[in-house]
Design a protein around this motif. Structure first.
Motif, short mmCIF file in Angstrom:
data_model
loop_
_atom_site.label_atom_id
_atom_site.label_comp_id
_atom_site.label_asym_id
_atom_site.label_seq_id
_atom_site.Cartn_x
_atom_site.Cartn_y
_atom_site.Cartn_z
N ILE A 47 62.25 110.05 54.89
CA ILE A 47 61.69 110.93 53.72
C ILE A 47 62.00 110.16 52.38
O ILE A 47 61.23 110.10 51.42
CB ILE A 47 62.38 112.47 53.77
CG1 ILE A 47 61.67 112.99 55.03
CG2 ILE A 47 62.00 113.18 52.53
CD1 ILE A 47 62.19 114.48 55.35
N ARG A 48 63.28 109.59 52.25
CA ARG A 48 63.56 109.13 51.13
C ARG A 48 62.90 107.67 50.76
O ARG A 48 62.47 107.39 49.48
CB ARG A 48 65.26 108.55 51.19
CG ARG A 48 66.15 109.73 51.05
CD ARG A 48 67.43 109.40 51.04
NE ARG A 48 68.61 110.21 51.14
CZ ARG A 48 69.09 110.34 52.41
NH1 ARG A 48 69.06 109.29 53.20
NH2 ARG A 48 70.14 111.25 52.63
N ARG A 49 62.59 107.24 51.62
CA ARG A 49 61.93 105.87 51.62
C ARG A 49 60.17 106.03 51.19
O ARG A 49 59.68 105.44 50.39
CB ARG A 49 61.75 104.93 52.99
CG ARG A 49 62.88 104.24 53.26
CD ARG A 49 62.95 103.47 54.53
NE ARG A 49 64.44 102.66 54.59
CZ ARG A 49 64.78 102.15 55.59
NH1 ARG A 49 64.02 102.20 56.86
NH2 ARG A 49 65.87 101.34 55.54
N LEU A 50 59.73 106.94 51.84
CA LEU A 50 58.34 107.59 51.22
C LEU A 50 58.30 108.17 50.14
O LEU A 50 57.68 107.67 49.08
CB LEU A 50 57.86 108.83 52.42
CG LEU A 50 57.30 108.54 53.70
CD1 LEU A 50 57.33 110.06 54.49
CD2 LEU A 50 56.26 107.88 53.50
N CYS A 51 59.47 108.74 49.42
CA CYS A 51 59.61 109.21 48.18
C CYS A 51 59.74 108.01 47.32
O CYS A 51 59.29 108.13 46.14
CB CYS A 51 60.50 110.38 47.97
SG CYS A 51 60.28 111.77 49.19
#
Length: 251
Positions: A47-51
Motif C-alpha cells: 500500500i505504501r508503494r502504491l501511494c
C-alpha cells in the motif's frame, strides 16, 4: 462519466500471497485502488508503494493501519463487537454459562477490533457469562464445523455463539446436527445465507455493515481522493445495523 474504466478482481485467499499478484497486474494508468485485505507487513508495504507512486488507496471492511491510504470505508469494528456483546448479554439474561467465539483471522484488523470490543464489554457488563477461548477458523467452513461440533458436544452450559467473520455455514451445519436447545447465535453481514438462517430461526441476530452502502461510499471516497489535492480524507464510519428475522431488508 468520471471513470474511464474499472476493473474488479477477485482474489483467492485473504493474505498478502493473494493480494500482491493482483496488485502487480495493475495498469500503469491506474489512479485509485480499493481493497479488502489483512493487516500484514507485506500488505502495508504494498500500500505504501502504491501511494508513493501517486495511486490513491482506500481500505474496505477491514482497515490497514500505519499506511498512507486515503480512507477506510466500513464500520467501526470495535463498536460492532461491543454491540454484539450487549446483544448477547441481553439475550442470555440472568442465565450463567459459556459463550463461544469464532473468528476468521486476527490478521484482519476488523476481526481484531470485533473480538476486542466483544471481549471488553462482555467481561465488564456480563461477568456471569464466561467467554471461551477464541476459535480461529481461517474462513474455512470445514474447520468451523469441526470446532462448533466439538464445542456443542463438550460444553453443556453453552449459552451463545458469536461468529465474527466467515466460516458461518460450518457453524450452522453443526447447530442443525446437534440435539437439544440451541445457543443464541450472533453473526455479521447480511448475505443470502444469513437471510435464510434468520427466517428459519437458526440464528438470532445479524450485525450488518450494509454492503450496498459500503460499495457506494467506496466509489465516492475513492473518486474524492483522486480529485483532492490532499491524499488523506476525513474518516467517517458506516454505522452497523442490527437485523432480526422481522426487519430484514428486501435488498
Amino acid at each position: 462519466p468520471l471513470v474511464a474504466s474499472c476493473s474488479i478482481r477477485q482474489i483467492d485467499g485473504f493474505g498478502p500471497e493473494a493480494l500482491l499478484p493482483a496488485l502487480e497486474g495493475l495498469s500503469l494508468r491506474t489512479s485509485g485502488v480499493g481493497l479488502v485485505t489483512v493487516d500484514h507487513p507485506k500488505t502495508r508495504l504494498a500500500i505504501r508503494r502504491l501511494c508513493e507512486a501517486g495511486v490513491r488507496v482506500i481500505t474496505i471492511a477491514s482497515d490497514v493501519l500505519a499506511t498512507p491510504r486515503s480512507a477506510y470505508v466500513g464500520v467501526d469494528n470495535v463498536v460492532a463487537g461491543r454491540t454484539a456483546a450487549l446483544l448477547m448479554g441481553r439475550l442470555a439474561g440472568a442465565v450463567q454459562g459459556s459463550v463461544g467465539l469464532f473468528l476468521g483471522s486476527r490478521a484482519y484488523h476488523g476481526h481484531q477490533g470485533r473480538e476486542q470490543g466483544f471481549r471488553a464489554l462482555l467481561e465488564h457488563d456480563f461477568p456471569h457469562l464466561t467467554l471461551l477461548p477464541a476459535v480461529e477458523t481461517g474462513e474455512d467452513n470445514a474447520r468451523s464445523h469441526t470446532a462448533a461440533e466439538a464445542l456443542l458436544r463438550s460444553t453443556p452450559d453453552l449459552v451463545g455463539l458469536y461468529c465474527i467473520g466467515a466460516g458461518r455455514t460450518g457453524i450452522v451445519q453443526a447447530l442443525q446436527e446437534a440435539r437439544g436447545t440451541r445457543p443464541f447465535v450472533i453473526m455479521h453481514d447480511l448475505t443470502n445465507s444469513t437471510r435464510t438462517w434468520l427466517a428459519e430461526d437458526l440464528i438470532d441476530v445479524v450485525i450488518d455493515q450494509n454492503a450496498r452502502l459500503v460499495g457506494e461510499q467506496a466509489v465516492i471516497r475513492l473518486l474524492g481522493a483522486i480529485a483532492a489535492s490532499a491524499p488523506l480524507l476525513a474518516l467517517k464510519d458506516i454505522e452497523p445495523r442490527i437485523l432480526l428475522r422481522e426487519n430484514v431488508p428486501l435488498r
